[in-house]
Design an enzyme around this catalytic site. Structure first.
Site, short mmCIF file in Angstrom:
data_model
loop_
_atom_site.label_atom_id
_atom_site.label_comp_id
_atom_site.label_asym_id
_atom_site.label_seq_id
_atom_site.Cartn_x
_atom_site.Cartn_y
_atom_site.Cartn_z
N HIS A 150 0.82 -1.21 0.00
CA HIS A 150 0.00 0.00 0.00
C HIS A 150 0.86 1.26 0.00
CE1 HIS A 150 -3.31 2.56 2.15
NE2 HIS A 150 -3.17 2.89 0.89
N HIS A 205 1.45 5.21 -2.72
CA HIS A 205 1.64 6.59 -2.21
C HIS A 205 3.08 7.07 -2.39
CE1 HIS A 205 -2.18 7.13 0.16
NE2 HIS A 205 -2.20 5.81 0.03
N HIS A 217 -3.75 0.76 -6.34
CA HIS A 217 -4.11 1.39 -5.07
C HIS A 217 -5.51 0.96 -4.62
CE1 HIS A 217 -5.71 4.65 -2.46
NE2 HIS A 217 -4.56 4.43 -1.85
N ASN A 275 -6.49 -0.84 -1.03
CA ASN A 275 -6.96 0.17 -0.08
C ASN A 275 -8.42 0.03 0.31
OD1 ASN A 275 -6.48 2.90 1.34
ND2 ASN A 275 -8.28 3.31 0.08
N ILE A 301 -6.90 8.97 -0.90
CA ILE A 301 -7.10 8.74 0.54
C ILE A 301 -6.05 7.75 0.99
CG2 ILE A 301 -8.74 6.89 0.13
CD1 ILE A 301 -8.72 9.28 3.15
#
Length: 902
Positions: free
Chosen positions: A560, A565, A752, A756, A902
């Site tokens: 993740h 990110h 993602h 997520n 997010i």
């Protein structure tokens, strides 16, 4: 910034603008339509030749001349409407957000100074411009934006309009939606314009027409370079909130040595701990550690165009996440007196969903922002934090207990991108045996064949690709002894071996847990297998709990955070520094970058920082981010991040040109791969159409200096610790560019989403995916008392191993928010960008992309009802929907946003 939102109790959703206030001179149904009414101002396309170096289908919107009316020989009036997004604070206070100075500007009709720039130079080689002041009109409640107007007197020989310069006369930055001229020229801004009192340099906006650097109209070349220069900064000083500077720095702001030396952390980035770069903030350095940047509370710096907290509704993801981290987590912490207290019974866990937790009432804005979590007051002194029952447990209360579900979730759960094919035997560690003990695994041929007897031999299982593994042995083993020195946690290196049954499902064969030599003790390792006696069965359940804690940590830190990110931030920085506003590749990638830097900054502030949620609730504790760095160093490579390459690298697929997606899956019923390949192929087809339109010849890719500088900066600066790796793709042809762009677009959207948005469904009931194993295995060097305690009540041993009450509730609160879609979510293929719509060929390609994504919805639904696909369809199973493109708001377990929002 976020603080200002949290303190607002007003309902703000009506202040959010529609996505497009005006589109290419559409003059109907707007309160400002009078700006477009004179019929005699309609323009005809000029026949003057373009500066483009080659022919290509182009939009008329960007080509309409400022003036070409036959009976006007000197000048004509071009009317302009500017739409400005209200910030939450200014919408509540009125337009004069800056007080006296701004009020005077409005009264004088001088809110903004605009300067149109021609694509052509005059006879002396100078830019041709015309200026006008814009006056404030009103807050238009129909389209929820402020409108401003001005008129330009444009000379007859002005030529095609290519850019506009803007000076903001207000004392505060303003968010420009767009600037629309009544001759069909549109500037889609979606950007902050700083106050002239903060920075005297004018903002530059270009039309929606895209240009490669070599095609740039002569008069715009200097503006194109100047605009990019303004985004690069000089690498000095502390960044200010109004700035739009993109620069690089190492992760030197996770520790807080000024608060406590226990909170000191090593710098991530550099030879000792390789890591991607983050955006530089320029804060002063710590007095206790000159290598560590001081930490900050809000507001934190992100480039102004990455900060949407002032213009998004109160339900935006960053606001909700901040609310949980800044308010709910501390409240939970405050009511728990014994931080090490676990759950005494499984029925105590159930109470979190059935009755909730009474807490002191938080700010009313928190209740509004988190309606799923905070249920409101039970009396004047208490509020209830009550958790929704995750869908996995709602459908099957005991699913978490079963071996088949333990394995199924490796293919259709929260972390479906770690499982790998076993290709060599025996299993061997690559770590130094002098330090970590014997390298050969204790999972022997005899153990495996005892478990698969009646099916085949070990050799046949290897040859027929039937053995699969989760391997966290080498990554975790160096941290086992250090982690065990921390209070309240334990750790092992682990390997989990599985067998692919004739039904296409996985069956667990063995779990190996290893402790390296320590304090004069030799290496300890033990192999656990599914057992048919009570003691063995409970040891097996505990071994699974340890593996799940390892997998939870790897999922959060690597699958993740790192792989989406963290690695994306350098792409965003390089794109803004090296690709112009008008560059087509920037415009292709921009939807995949929105909101990410703001979320990443929030993560550095409260999630991955020293003492933050990750360190306090996951097994490796203070070593979490060092393990993340090791994973980047040892495992991450850009050329393996596209889904097909990722599957091939793990042995989960082989190249096969005859297969539907060019790969043949090793496990045919692999929901993440099956659905992911549909998404990835759609992305790649869209990227192919887009790239080939702008780069019809290969030499255009290699000669594009902006594009080459972008890719070079990503490799050598943003991911500079890996700059010498031989696997970096070259960027010489259209194919290279399609592969690179598709990889980035997949990582930020499909990958993602897969790791997520299922977090609450799969980990909201923490026995299914505990984040920490607090105790060692009962049979690892036990005392008589420890062993007898286990024998008497093995359930207690499992509950003590699970997270404590405070750890569990904090993680559950965060996962609830991380799994939630914003009401304003921008889904893949959902909204067409203005620049794409302005180019007919690109608009057509996007509509095909959107249609393919719509078709995927039905395909995925049909797969989830196919009884032959036992890894996604069956009694009590949650359908695999994480890669269904679209979703409503909230925690839905489906939906693929464009970006990491997010």
């Amino acid at each position: 910034m976020l603080n200002s939102q949290i303190n607002q109790s007003h309902s703000l959703h009506n202040l959010v603008p529609t996505r497009k206030a005006f589109v290419h001179g559409d003059t109907t149904n707007h309160s400002s339509s009078s700006a477009y009414s004179p019929a005699n101002l309609r323009q005809h396309a000029s026949t003057k030749k373009s500066n483009a170096t080659r022919a290509r289908s182009t939009s008329t919107a960007g080509n309409i001349k400022a003036i070409s009316i036959p009976f006007l020989t000197k000048e004509t009036t071009v009317k302009c409407v500017i739409t400005v997004q209200p910030t939450i604070s200014s919408a509540l206070a009125g337009v004069s957000v800056g007080g006296v100075v701004d009020g005077v500007s409005d009264l004088l009709g001088r809110s903004f100074l605009l300067e149109l720039v021609s694509n052509d130079l005059d006879s002396k080689g100078n830019q041709k411009t015309v200026k006008a002041y814009a006056r404030y009109e009103a807050l238009d409640f129909n389209i929820n934006v402020y409108t401003y107007k001005c008129d330009f007197d444009v000379p007859g020989d002005f030529g095609e309009i290519g850019a506009v310069l803007v000076e903001n006369e207000y004392s505060k930055k303003m968010f420009f939606k767009n600037i629309v001229l009544n001759n069909g020229v549109t500037f889609t801004c979606e950007s902050w314009v700083h106050s002239k009192y903060d920075n005297p340099e004018k903002r530059i906006f270009f039309t929606d027409k895209s240009y490669l650097p070599s095609e740039t109209p002569t008069a715009l070349k200097s503006l194109r370079e100047k605009d990019m220069e303004s985004l690069r900064g000089n690498g000095e000083g502390e960044r200010k909130s109004f700035e739009r500077i993109y620069d690089y720095d190492v992760y030197n702001d996770l520790g807080a040595p000024d608060l406590s030396l226990d909170l000191a952390r090593p710098v991530l980035g550099g030879e000792a701990h390789p890591y991607p770069r983050r955006c530089r903030t320029g804060r002063k350095m710590s007095s206790k550690d000159p290598l560590t940047e001081t930490r900050t509370l809000l507001p934190f710096y992100v480039p102004a165009d990455e900060d949407f907290s002032e213009i998004k509704s109160a339900n935006f993801g960053a606001k909700a996440l901040y609310s949980v981290l800044h308010a709910i987590v501390p409240i939970l912490d405050s009511i728990v007196t014994d931080k090490d207290k676990g759950f005494p019974l499984f029925t105590s866990i159930d109470l979190l969903y059935n009755e909730g937790v009474n807490v002191p009432p938080p700010d009313s804005g928190i209740i509004t922002a988190l309606p799923r979590l905070v249920k409101g007051a039970t009396d004047a002194a208490n509020t209830v934090i009550k958790f929704e029952t995750p869908e996995t447990i709602d459908r099957d209360t005991f699913s978490w207990f079963r071996d088949e579900e333990f394995c199924r979730q490796m293919l259709a759960g929260l972390n479906p991108c770690s499982i790998q094919l076993v290709t060599e035997w025996p299993l061997m560690s690559k770590l130094d045996p002098e330090i970590y003990g014997p390298a050969e695994s204790a999972i022997t041929k005899e153990i495996v064949e005892e478990e698969i007897k009646g099916f085949m031999t070990l050799e046949e299982a290897l040859a027929e690709k039937k053995l699969f593994m989760l391997d966290y042995h080498d990554l975790l083993l160096p941290y086992v002894n250090k982690t065990r020195d921390l209070k309240g946690t334990s750790l092992y290196g682990s390997r989990t071996l599985m067998f692919l049954t004739p039904a296409g499902t996985l069956r667990p064969l063995a779990i190996e847990l290893t402790r390296p030599p320590s304090d004069g003790k030799p290496q300890w390792k033990h192999v656990y297998t599914p057992a048919w006696d009570a003691t063995g069965a409970w040891l097996w359940k505990l071994a699974k709990a340890h593996v799940l804690a390892h997998d939870s940590g790897y999922h959060q830190l690597v699958s993740h955070w790192l792989r989406t990110h963290c690695v994306t931030e350098p792409y965003i920085i390089a794109t803004n520094r090296q690709l112009s506003q008008m560059h087509p590749i920037r415009r292709l990638l921009l939807p995949h970058f929105r909101y990410t830097m703001q979320i990443n900054s929030l993560a550095r502030l409260l999630l991955i920082n020293a003492g933050g949620i990750i360190e306090s609730t996951f097994s490796p504790g203070k070593y979490c981010m060092q393990i993340c760095s090791d994973a980047y160093d040892q495992l991450w490579r850009f050329d393996h991040e596209a889904l097909p390459a990722d599957l091939i690298s793990r042995g989960m697929a082989v190249e096969d040109p005859t297969a539907p997606h060019g790969v043949k899956l090793t496990i045919e019923d692999y929901p993440f791969a099956n659905d992911g390949l549909l998404i990835y192929d759609a992305i790649k087809q869209w990227a192919t159409s887009y790239v080939n339109h702008y780069y019809p010849q290969a030499n255009l890719v290699e000669s594009d200096e902006e594009l080459q500088a972008w890719w070079n900066e990503i490799r050598t600066v943003g991911h500079g610790d890996k700059k010498d790796e031989p696997w970096w793709p070259q960027l010489k042809t259209q194919y290279d560019l399609i592969e690179i762009a598709s990889t980035i677009m997949w990582v930020t959207s499909g990958h993602h989403s897969a790791v997520n948005f299922g977090q609450y469904d799969f980990a909201g009931y923490f026995p299914n995916r505990p984040t920490i194993s607090r105790t060692k295995m009962p049979n690892e060097d036990p005392t008589d008392e420890e062993w007898q305690s286990f024998i008497k009540r093995p359930e207690d041993a499992l509950l003590k191993c699970f997270p404590s009450q405070i750890q569990a509730t904090q993680v559950m609160s965060v996962l609830d928010v991380l799994s939630s879609h914003s009401p304003e979510e921008e889904y893949i293929g959902g909204n067409i960008e203005a620049a794409w719509e302005a180019e007919p060929a690109i608009k057509s390609a996007f509509e095909e992309f959107r249609e393919r994504l719509n078709e995927l919805e039905a395909i995925i639904d049909s797969r989830n009802t196919d009884p032959n696909l036992k890894n996604r369809s069956g009694a009590g199973l949650v359908p695999y929907q994480l890669l269904k493109p679209y979703s409503e708001k909230g925690v839905t377990g489906r939906g693929v946003p464009n970006s990491i929002s997010i």
